[in-house]
Motif scaffolding. Structure first.
Motif, short mmCIF file in Angstrom:
data_model
loop_
_atom_site.label_atom_id
_atom_site.label_comp_id
_atom_site.label_asym_id
_atom_site.label_seq_id
_atom_site.Cartn_x
_atom_site.Cartn_y
_atom_site.Cartn_z
N GLY A 88 47.91 46.54 -0.76
CA GLY A 88 46.74 47.11 0.12
C GLY A 88 46.75 48.14 0.73
N GLY A 89 45.60 49.12 1.03
CA GLY A 89 45.54 50.08 1.89
C GLY A 89 45.45 49.61 3.39
N CYS A 90 45.71 50.49 4.18
CA CYS A 90 45.48 50.31 5.81
C CYS A 90 44.31 51.03 6.48
CB CYS A 90 46.83 50.80 6.52
SG CYS A 90 46.48 50.64 8.23
N PHE A 91 43.11 50.21 5.84
CA PHE A 91 41.92 50.90 6.36
C PHE A 91 41.33 50.78 7.45
CE2 PHE A 91 41.65 50.10 1.52
CZ PHE A 91 41.45 51.42 1.27
N ALA A 92 42.27 49.84 8.38
CA ALA A 92 41.78 49.85 9.82
C ALA A 92 41.82 51.05 10.54
CB ALA A 92 42.98 48.82 10.48
N VAL A 93 42.62 52.11 10.28
CA VAL A 93 42.50 53.33 10.79
C VAL A 93 41.08 53.82 10.86
CG1 VAL A 93 42.92 54.80 8.92
CG2 VAL A 93 43.36 55.77 10.93
N LEU A 94 40.11 53.32 9.87
CA LEU A 94 38.93 54.02 9.77
C LEU A 94 38.16 53.41 10.76
CD1 LEU A 94 38.24 54.27 5.88
CD2 LEU A 94 39.08 56.01 7.25
N SER A 95 38.36 52.02 10.76
CA SER A 95 37.33 50.96 11.86
C SER A 95 37.72 51.42 13.20
CB SER A 95 37.60 49.50 11.63
OG SER A 95 38.44 49.38 10.66
N GLN A 392 50.95 58.27 17.31
CA GLN A 392 52.12 57.37 16.95
C GLN A 392 51.44 56.08 15.84
OE1 GLN A 392 54.70 56.12 19.71
NE2 GLN A 392 55.89 57.64 19.20
N ASP A 393 50.29 55.91 16.34
CA ASP A 393 49.59 54.42 15.69
C ASP A 393 49.54 54.83 14.23
OD1 ASP A 393 49.74 53.32 18.23
OD2 ASP A 393 47.79 53.70 18.50
N TRP A 394 49.04 56.19 13.81
CA TRP A 394 48.48 56.11 12.66
C TRP A 394 49.31 57.13 11.70
CZ3 TRP A 394 46.03 52.25 11.45
CH2 TRP A 394 45.32 51.45 12.45
N ASN A 395 50.39 57.51 12.11
CA ASN A 395 51.55 58.49 11.47
C ASN A 395 51.63 57.92 10.09
OD1 ASN A 395 52.85 60.61 10.72
ND2 ASN A 395 54.45 60.43 12.26
N GLY A 396 51.29 58.57 8.99
CA GLY A 396 51.42 58.01 7.84
C GLY A 396 50.40 57.53 6.86
N VAL A 397 49.20 57.35 7.43
CA VAL A 397 48.03 56.70 6.75
C VAL A 397 47.41 57.93 5.95
CG1 VAL A 397 46.50 54.97 7.00
CG2 VAL A 397 48.03 55.54 8.77
N TYR A 398 47.94 58.52 5.06
CA TYR A 398 47.16 59.55 4.43
C TYR A 398 46.11 59.24 3.37
CZ TYR A 398 51.62 61.92 5.49
OH TYR A 398 52.99 62.22 6.15
N TRP A 399 46.40 58.24 2.71
CA TRP A 399 45.69 57.94 1.58
C TRP A 399 44.15 57.62 2.12
CZ3 TRP A 399 48.08 60.96 -1.23
CH2 TRP A 399 49.45 60.79 -1.14
N GLU A 400 44.12 56.69 3.14
CA GLU A 400 43.07 56.13 3.57
C GLU A 400 42.22 57.08 4.26
OE1 GLU A 400 46.10 55.12 3.79
OE2 GLU A 400 46.25 53.14 3.06
N LEU A 401 42.86 58.12 4.95
CA LEU A 401 42.01 59.07 5.68
C LEU A 401 41.60 59.98 4.74
CD1 LEU A 401 44.19 59.27 8.80
CD2 LEU A 401 41.96 58.67 8.85
#
Lengths: 432, 410
Positions: A88-95, A392-401
Motif C-alpha cells: 500500500g502507498g502512504c497517502f497520508a501525506v496528501l491528507s 523529515q516526515d515525508w522524505n521518500g514519499v515520491y509516488w504518492e505526491l
C-alpha cells in the motif's frame, strides 16, 4: 406507388419492413471478441500481450492504491501501520499536507475560502464564454470576475477592484460613443478616459484604504496548485488580446510593423520557456527603472504572457490564413476600412476557426506553469520537491505526491481537451 | 473615418491632414509612429540597463568565459576538468543537449510511430491501451514525467558489486546481459568503442557506402522512369554495408572493450558508463514526445482517404507497393511538418535537464556558471542565442522540406 403499374405487378409492399435483428451468428460477446480481439493470429498475440501489460500495470497499481494508508503523521508511522512488506502507498501525506499542496505554505489558513470562492466563481464566469447555451446574462459575471478575483485572492480594500472596473466601464462608454468616428480615435480616447478614472480612483483608494477590506496577501505567499491556476488563467487571458494584435501585425501589409511582429514571435517561439523564466528571475530587473521592485510572480506573469501570446498569435494567423480571400475582398468592397473590416468581418470568423488551437495552447501553457518550480517558486511541483519531500516526515514519499500532481493536472487538461473536441464537433456543423 | 483615396478628385498638393486621412499615406504614418515607439522603448530599457549595471558596479563583458569554471560535470564527452574554462563547460553542455535531443528524437519517433499505428489497429484492446498511453502523457506536464521517471531510474539498479566476480573466485549475484551490459545504480555499463589507427578510413568507407546506396537508388529510379524496368532493391543494402565491413575486417581499427568484472573488487572497470541523469531525461523525453508524435502519425494516416487505397488496389498494385507508393508519400506530407516541430519541442524541453541533474547547456551555462559568476545577463543571452540558432536551423530545414513536398499546383 404510381397507378401505371397497379395492374401489371402482382404485389407491391406499401409499408417498410421493420428493422430485423442481425443473424444470431453475428452477435453476442463471443463474436465481438473474435472480431475485435482474435481476428487472426497476429492480433491474438497482440491481444495476449496487451492483456499481460494491463495485468502487470494493475497488479502493481491497485494494491498500492487500495491498500494505501490515509491517516498518519509521518512516513515511519505509515510503514508501521501498513506493516512489513505491505504494498500500500502512504497517502497520508496528501491528507496531512492537503492545504500546502493546494495553497502553498505561507497563504494564511483563515483565508483559504477566498481562493476557493474565486475558483467557484471562475466556473460561473467561464460558463457563458465556453457554452453557447448558458444564458447570456451571466456575461455580467464574466465581466466583473477579473476584478472580483483580484479582490478575493490578493485582498485589500474593495475600492481598488471597484475603481478598476469603473475605469474599464467609462473607457468602454467613451470608446463606443466615438468608435463611429474612427476606431483609432475611439480606442485611444477610451484608454485615456480609463486612465483618468484610474488616477482619480487611486486617490480615493489611498484616502479610504479600509472600505470592506480583506486582509492583504502578498503574491509571494501564494503557492501550490492555486499558483498554477492563477498563472494559467491570468496568462492565457492576457495573452489572447496580445496574440490577436501580433497575428494581425504579422499579416499586415506595413513592412515595419510586420517585421517587428515577426521578430518578436519567432524569437519567443525559438527559445524554451525556462530561459524566459530565467529572464524573469535574474535579468528583467536590470531593464526596469532603478528602484522599482516588481515581485517575482508579476515578472513571471509578464514573461509567460509574452510566451503564450507568441504561440496564440501563430494559431490565430492560421485562422486568418484559412479564411477565404473573398471575405477580405467582400469587406473592402463594402467600403469598410481596415479596423472595421477586421472587427466586424474577419476576426469573428478567424477566431472561431482558431478556438481549438487556442485551447491547445492554453492546455500546453497550463502544463508549463510547473516550470516556475525551477526558479524556486512554490507551485504544486515546487511544494512537492521543496518543503514536502525535503521534510523529515515525508522524505521518500515520491509516488504518492507525484501521482497526485499528475492526477490533478490530468483532470484539468483532459477536461479542457475533451471540451475542445466537443467544441470542434459543434463548429464543424456549420459550413465553412 | 472617411478616407479619401481617390486621387483625381483632389488637387495634388500635399496637406498635413492627408497623413492621417489618406490611405496612401496613413500606412507610412502608423509605421513611423510604431518605429519611434519601438526606438523609444528600446532606448528606455537600454538606459535603465546601463544605470542599473553602473549602480551594481557590473560591466557587460564575456571575459568570464575564459576563467576556470571550478566545478565538475558528471557527463562530459570532451575532456573536461574543474580547471577548464567556463566556455568549455558551456561546450560540454551544448554537446550534452544535442546528444540527449538526438537520441530522444530517434526513440520518440520509434515509440510514436508504433503507438500511432497501433492506436488505429482494429484490435480493440491494443487501440484502447495506446489511447490511454497517449492521453496520460499528453495531459500531464513534462516536468512531472521527468521527475517521476528520474525517480524510477534513480532508485532502480543494483550495486555494481553485485556483478563482480573478484577474479573468478565469487559467483556474482547478477549476470551481465550478454556479458556486456549491466544496469547498476551508478549507471548503465556497456562496451566502449576504441578507435584504433585507421579509423578514419573506416569512417570514409561508411560514408562511401551511404553515398553509393543513394546513387544506386537514383539509378533505380532513373531506369524505372526511362525504360519501365524495375531493378532489384537488395543491392542497396550490400552497397551500404559492404565497404565499412570490408574496411573494418582488413584494418581492424575499431575494437570493443568490455566492462571488466574480474580485475577489481569494488567496481566494474572499463567499458562505457552511461549516467543515470542521461537515461532518465532521455526516457522521459522519448515517451512524452512519443505520445504527441503518435497523435501526428494517426492524423497523417487518417488524412489519406480510403479511396486512395482502393484506387491503388484497383490499379493492380500489391499491398506493399500501395503502402510505399500511394499511402506513405501522402501521409508523410501531413506527418513530417508537425513531426519536426515535435523534435523542436523535444530539444527545448531538454532544458528541463536541471530537474534530474543532467548537465545540459541550461544546467551548466544557465545554472552553475550563472550562479558562480553572477553574469546573469550575459549567460541568459548566450543561452537564448544557442536555442534560437537550433530552432531557426530546424525551421529552415522544415521550410526546405515543405517546399519540396508541397503540392505542385499549375
Amino acid at each position: 406507388m404510381s397507378d401505371t403499374h397497379a395492374e401489371s405487378v402482382a404485389y407491391v409492399r406499401e409499408t417498410f419492413v421493420g428493422e430485423q435483428p442481425p443473424p444470431a451468428q453475428e452477435t453476442g460477446a463471443l463474436i465481438w471478441l473474435r472480431k475485435n480481439l482474435f481476428s487472426n493470429w497476429f492480433y491474438s498475440i497482440l491481444t495476449l500481450l496487451a492483456l499481460y501489460v494491463i495485468y502487470v500495470l494493475l497488479s502493481g497499481f491497485l494494491p498500492w492504491l487500495l491498500g494505501g494508508v490515509w491517516e498518519a503523521s509521518s512516513i515511519r508511522e505509515c510503514r508501521e501501520i501498513a506493516g512489513e512488506g505491505a504494498a500500500g502507498g502512504c497517502f497520508a501525506v496528501l491528507s496531512e499536507r492537503w492545504n500546502q499542496l493546494l495553497f502553498g505554505f505561507s497563504y494564511p489558513s483563515e483565508a483559504y475560502w477566498r481562493p476557493t470562492l474565486a475558483l467557484v466563481l471562475l466556473a460561473v464566469a467561464a460558463a457563458p464564454v465556453l457554452f453557447p447555451k448558458v444564458p447570456r446574462a451571466l456575461l455580467i459575471v464574466t465581466l466583473i470576475y477579473p476584478f472580483a478575483a483580484y479582490y478575493l485572492i490578493w485582498g485589500g480594500t474593495i475600492l481598488i477592484a471597484v475603481m478598476a472596473l469603473l475605469g474599464v466601464i467609462v473607457g468602454y462608454i467613451v470608446y463606443s460613443r466615438l468608435v463611429d468616428r474612427g476606431f483609432a480615435l475611439g480606442f485611444f480616447a477610451g484608454v485615456a478616459a480609463a486612465i483618468i478614472v484610474w488616477q482619480i480612483g487611486g486617490f480615493i483608494t489611498a484616502a479610504a484604504p479600509n472600505v470592506l477590506a480583506l486582509t492583504e496577501i502578498q503574491s509571494r505567499d501564494m503557492g501550490g496548485f492555486m499558483l498554477n491556476l492563477i498563472l494559467g488563467v491570468v496568462c492565457v487571458s492576457l495573452s489572447l488580446p496580445i496574440g490577436i494584435v501580433l497575428a494581425l501585425g504579422r499579416q499586415s501589409s506595413l513592412p515595419i510593423i510586420k517585421w517587428i511582429c515577426v521578430v518578436f514571435i519567432e524569437f519567443i517561439r525559438g527559445v524554451p520557456l525556462i530561459t524566459l523564466l530565467f529572464v524573469a528571475n535574474v535579468v528583467l530587473a536590470y531593464f526596469l527603472p532603478p528602484g522599482t521592485n516588481f515581485d517575482l510572480i508579476l515578472r513571471v506573469i509578464i514573461m509567460i504572457t509574452m510566451f503564450a501570446s507568441a504561440y496564440i498569435a501563430e494559431v490565430i494567423r492560421g485562422g486568418l490564413a484559412a479564411l477565404p480571400r473573398g471575405q477580405y475582398e467582400g469587406a473592402e468592397s463594402l467600403g469598410l476600412d481596415y479596423a472595421q473590416s477586421m472587427r466586424l468581418i474577419i476576426l469573428p470568423q478567424a477566431l472561431k476557426i482558431s478556438i481549438p488551437g487556442i485551447v491547445n495552447v492554453a492546455v500546453g501553457l497550463f502544463k508549463d506553469t510547473t516550470l516556475v518550480s525551477i526558479i524556486s517558486m512554490f507551485d504544486l511541483v515546487g511544494m512537492i520537491r521543496g518543503p514536502i519531500l525535503a521534510s523529515q516526515d515525508w522524505n521518500g514519499v515520491y509516488w504518492e505526491l507525484y501521482g497526485f500532481a499528475a492526477f490533478l493536472f490530468f483532470i484539468v487538461c483532459y477536461g479542457i481537451s475533451q471540451y475542445s473536441q466537443w467544441l470542434e464537433r459543434q463548429l464543424a456543423t456549420d459550413h465553412r | 473615418m472617411a478616407s479619401i483615396s481617390d486621387p483625381q478628385s483632389q488637387q495634388d498638393s500635399f496637406r498635413l491632414s492627408m497623413l492621417l486621412n489618406d490611405t496612401r499615406y496613413r500606412g507610412l504614418t502608423f509605421q513611423f509612429i510604431a518605429l519611434i515607439l519601438i526606438i523609444f522603448v528600446m532606448a528606455y530599457l537600454g538606459m535603465n540597463l546601463v544605470s542599473n549595471l553602473a549602480t551594481a558596479g557590473l560591466t557587460f563583458s564575456y571575459d568570464f568565459l575564459g576563467d576556470p569554471a571550478g566545478y565538475d560535470i558528471n557527463q562530459a564527452l570532451i575532456s573536461y576538468t574543474s580547471q577548464s574554462t567556463h566556455l568549455r563547460a558551456a561546450f560540454v553542455g551544448v554537446i550534452n543537449t544535442l546528444l540527449v535531443a538526438l537520441f530522444g528524437c530517434i526513440t520518440a519517433t520509434i515509440i510514436g510511430v508504433t503507438a500511432g499505428v497501433l492506436r488505429l489497429s482494429k484490435n480493440w484492446l491494443v487501440a484502447k491501451l495506446m489511447a490511454v498511453y497517449v492521453e496520460a502523457f499528453r495531459n500531464v506536464p513534462v516536468l512531472i514525467w521527468i521527475l517521476i521517471i528520474g525517480t524510477i531510474v534513480t532508485i532502480s539498479g543494483a550495486n555494481p558489486r553485485a556483478f563482480l566476480t573478484r577474479g573468478g573466485s565469487v559467483e556474482p549475484e547478477s549476470e551481465m546481459l550478454f556479458g556486456a551490459f549491466a544496469f547498476t545504480n551508478r549507471g548503465f555499463y556497456s562496451p566502449a568503442v576504441n578507435f584504433g589507427p585507421g579509423w578514419i578510413i573506416v569512417l570514409l568507407a561508411l560514408i562511401a557506402g551511404i553515398v553509393g546506396a543513394f546513387l544506386w537508388r537514383r539509378h533505380m529510379r532513373k531506369t524505372l522512369y526511362a525504360s519501365g524496368k524495375l531493378l532489384p532493391g537488395w543491392p542497396t543494402w550490400i552497397i551500404l554495408i559492404a565497404p565499412v565491413v570490408i574496411a573494418q575486417l582488413v584494418l581492424g581499427s575499431l575494437s570493443l572493450s568490455m566492462p571488466d568484472v574480474e580485475s577489481n573488487n569494488f567496481n566494474i572497470q572499463g567499458g562505457t558508463v552511461i549516467g543515470k541523469p542521461f537515461i532518465a531525461l532521455w526516457l522521459a523525453l522519448s515517451v512524452y514526445t512519443g505520445a504527441f508524435i503518435a497523435e501526428n502519425v494517426r492524423a497523417g494516416i487518417m488524412a489519406v482517404s480510403k479511396g486512395q487505397t482502393e484506387a491503388a488496389a484497383a490499379l493492380g498494385l500489391r499491398p506493399r507497393r500501395v503502402m510505399n507508393l500511394v499511402i506513405l508519400p501522402q501521409a508523410l506530407r501531413v506527418i513530417i511538418p508537425p513531426l519536426i516541430s515535435q523534435y523542436l519541442n523535444l530539444t527545448k524541453n531538454s532544458s528541463l535537464a536541471i530537474a534530474v541533474g543532467y548537465a545540459d547547456i541550461t544546467a551548466t551555462l544557465g545554472g552553475i556558471t550563472l550562479n558562480q559568476t553572477g553574469k546573469a545577463l550575459e549567460c541568459v543571452l548566450l543561452l537564448m542565442l544557442f536555442y534560437l540558432v537550433i530552432s531557426l536551423a530546424i525551421s529552415a530545414i522544415m521550410n526546405v522540406y515543405n517546399a519540396s513536398v508541397a503540392l505542385k499546383e499549375r
